[in-house]
Design a protein around this motif. Sequence first.
Motif, short mmCIF file in Angstrom:
data_model
loop_
_atom_site.label_atom_id
_atom_site.label_comp_id
_atom_site.label_asym_id
_atom_site.label_seq_id
_atom_site.Cartn_x
_atom_site.Cartn_y
_atom_site.Cartn_z
N TRP A 219 -2.61 0.11 8.19
CA TRP A 219 -1.83 -1.07 8.56
C TRP A 219 -2.74 -2.13 9.20
O TRP A 219 -3.67 -1.80 9.94
CB TRP A 219 -0.73 -0.69 9.54
CG TRP A 219 0.37 0.14 8.94
CD1 TRP A 219 0.55 0.47 7.65
CD2 TRP A 219 1.43 0.75 9.67
NE1 TRP A 219 1.67 1.25 7.50
CE2 TRP A 219 2.23 1.44 8.74
CE3 TRP A 219 1.80 0.80 11.00
CZ2 TRP A 219 3.37 2.14 9.10
CZ3 TRP A 219 2.93 1.51 11.36
CH2 TRP A 219 3.70 2.16 10.41
N PRO A 220 -2.45 -3.38 8.95
CA PRO A 220 -3.27 -4.47 9.52
C PRO A 220 -3.35 -4.42 11.05
O PRO A 220 -4.33 -4.87 11.63
CB PRO A 220 -2.55 -5.74 9.07
CG PRO A 220 -1.76 -5.34 7.88
CD PRO A 220 -1.41 -3.89 8.06
N PHE A 221 -2.34 -3.88 11.69
CA PHE A 221 -2.32 -3.76 13.15
C PHE A 221 -3.58 -3.08 13.67
O PHE A 221 -4.08 -3.43 14.73
CB PHE A 221 -1.05 -2.98 13.55
CG PHE A 221 -1.06 -2.53 14.99
CD1 PHE A 221 -0.75 -3.41 16.00
CD2 PHE A 221 -1.38 -1.21 15.32
CE1 PHE A 221 -0.74 -2.99 17.33
CE2 PHE A 221 -1.37 -0.79 16.64
CZ PHE A 221 -1.05 -1.68 17.64
N TRP A 222 -4.07 -2.07 12.95
CA TRP A 222 -5.19 -1.26 13.42
C TRP A 222 -6.56 -1.93 13.23
O TRP A 222 -7.56 -1.42 13.73
CB TRP A 222 -5.20 0.09 12.71
CG TRP A 222 -4.01 0.93 13.04
CD1 TRP A 222 -2.95 1.20 12.25
CD2 TRP A 222 -3.75 1.60 14.28
NE1 TRP A 222 -2.04 1.98 12.90
CE2 TRP A 222 -2.51 2.24 14.16
CE3 TRP A 222 -4.43 1.69 15.49
CZ2 TRP A 222 -1.96 2.99 15.19
CZ3 TRP A 222 -3.88 2.43 16.52
CH2 TRP A 222 -2.65 3.07 16.37
N LYS A 223 -6.63 -3.09 12.55
CA LYS A 223 -7.92 -3.76 12.31
C LYS A 223 -8.68 -4.05 13.61
O LYS A 223 -9.89 -3.93 13.66
CB LYS A 223 -7.72 -5.07 11.55
CG LYS A 223 -7.85 -4.93 10.08
CD LYS A 223 -7.84 -6.31 9.45
CE LYS A 223 -8.09 -6.13 7.97
NZ LYS A 223 -8.00 -7.38 7.26
N GLY A 224 -7.97 -4.41 14.62
CA GLY A 224 -8.60 -4.74 15.89
C GLY A 224 -8.91 -3.53 16.75
O GLY A 224 -9.47 -3.67 17.84
N PHE A 225 -8.56 -2.35 16.29
CA PHE A 225 -8.75 -1.13 17.09
C PHE A 225 -9.49 -0.05 16.30
O PHE A 225 -8.97 1.05 16.10
CB PHE A 225 -7.40 -0.57 17.55
CG PHE A 225 -6.56 -1.56 18.29
CD1 PHE A 225 -6.83 -1.88 19.62
CD2 PHE A 225 -5.49 -2.18 17.66
CE1 PHE A 225 -6.05 -2.78 20.30
CE2 PHE A 225 -4.69 -3.09 18.34
CZ PHE A 225 -4.97 -3.40 19.66
N PRO A 226 -10.69 -0.32 15.86
CA PRO A 226 -11.40 0.68 15.04
C PRO A 226 -11.67 1.97 15.80
O PRO A 226 -11.64 3.05 15.22
CB PRO A 226 -12.70 -0.02 14.65
CG PRO A 226 -12.90 -1.09 15.65
CD PRO A 226 -11.51 -1.50 16.09
N PHE A 227 -11.91 1.85 17.10
CA PHE A 227 -12.17 3.06 17.90
C PHE A 227 -10.91 3.93 17.97
O PHE A 227 -10.98 5.15 17.82
CB PHE A 227 -12.64 2.67 19.31
CG PHE A 227 -13.02 3.85 20.15
CD1 PHE A 227 -14.17 4.58 19.86
CD2 PHE A 227 -12.24 4.22 21.23
CE1 PHE A 227 -14.52 5.67 20.63
CE2 PHE A 227 -12.58 5.31 22.00
CZ PHE A 227 -13.73 6.05 21.71
#
Length: 167
Positions: free
Chosen positions: A48-56
């Motif tokens: 989901w695009p939501f997770w793009k900013g949270f790779p860790f």
Amino acid sequence: MRERIWYEMVDAKYKSIYCGIFLSRQRIINKWFNVFILAFSTSGVIGWPFWKGFPFATSIIIMIMSLVKLLGTELVPNDNTFKKAEKAIDMYCDYFNTLENLWYEFDRENINETKAMKKFYAIVSKEKDISKIVNEIIKSKKLAFQNKAEMECDNYFNNIFNTNNNG
């Protein structure tokens, strides 16, 4: 001797029922675990695009899911547990039937007390093999399972022998 045979017979039926309840519950746990893993794996939640900013965070989630799947065989019941439980149930059924046969023989006075005692202790000595299997799969007893098994056992003896478990 008659009462001793009776109570061992009741105990064998109770343990068979308890193992059946345990097996049923383990299958339910296994089913829900597999559904959860499957749903999470195939849903594409991590994409989901939501997770793009949270790779860790996504890396940690993927690592946790991988560990859960790998450790699942240790944490969640599997086919080996099911097979052992089924074997214990079968063995308890045979054990119960042998005791029931002895009880009928002795109750109908087809054998005397000395012969009944010898047969009884020969039969009872076989329960240790069943107990080994049960102790491998059942780590702790659950009160809810015990209550349900006791109720089913009482119902069985009340229906079959028209008694309240007192032979």
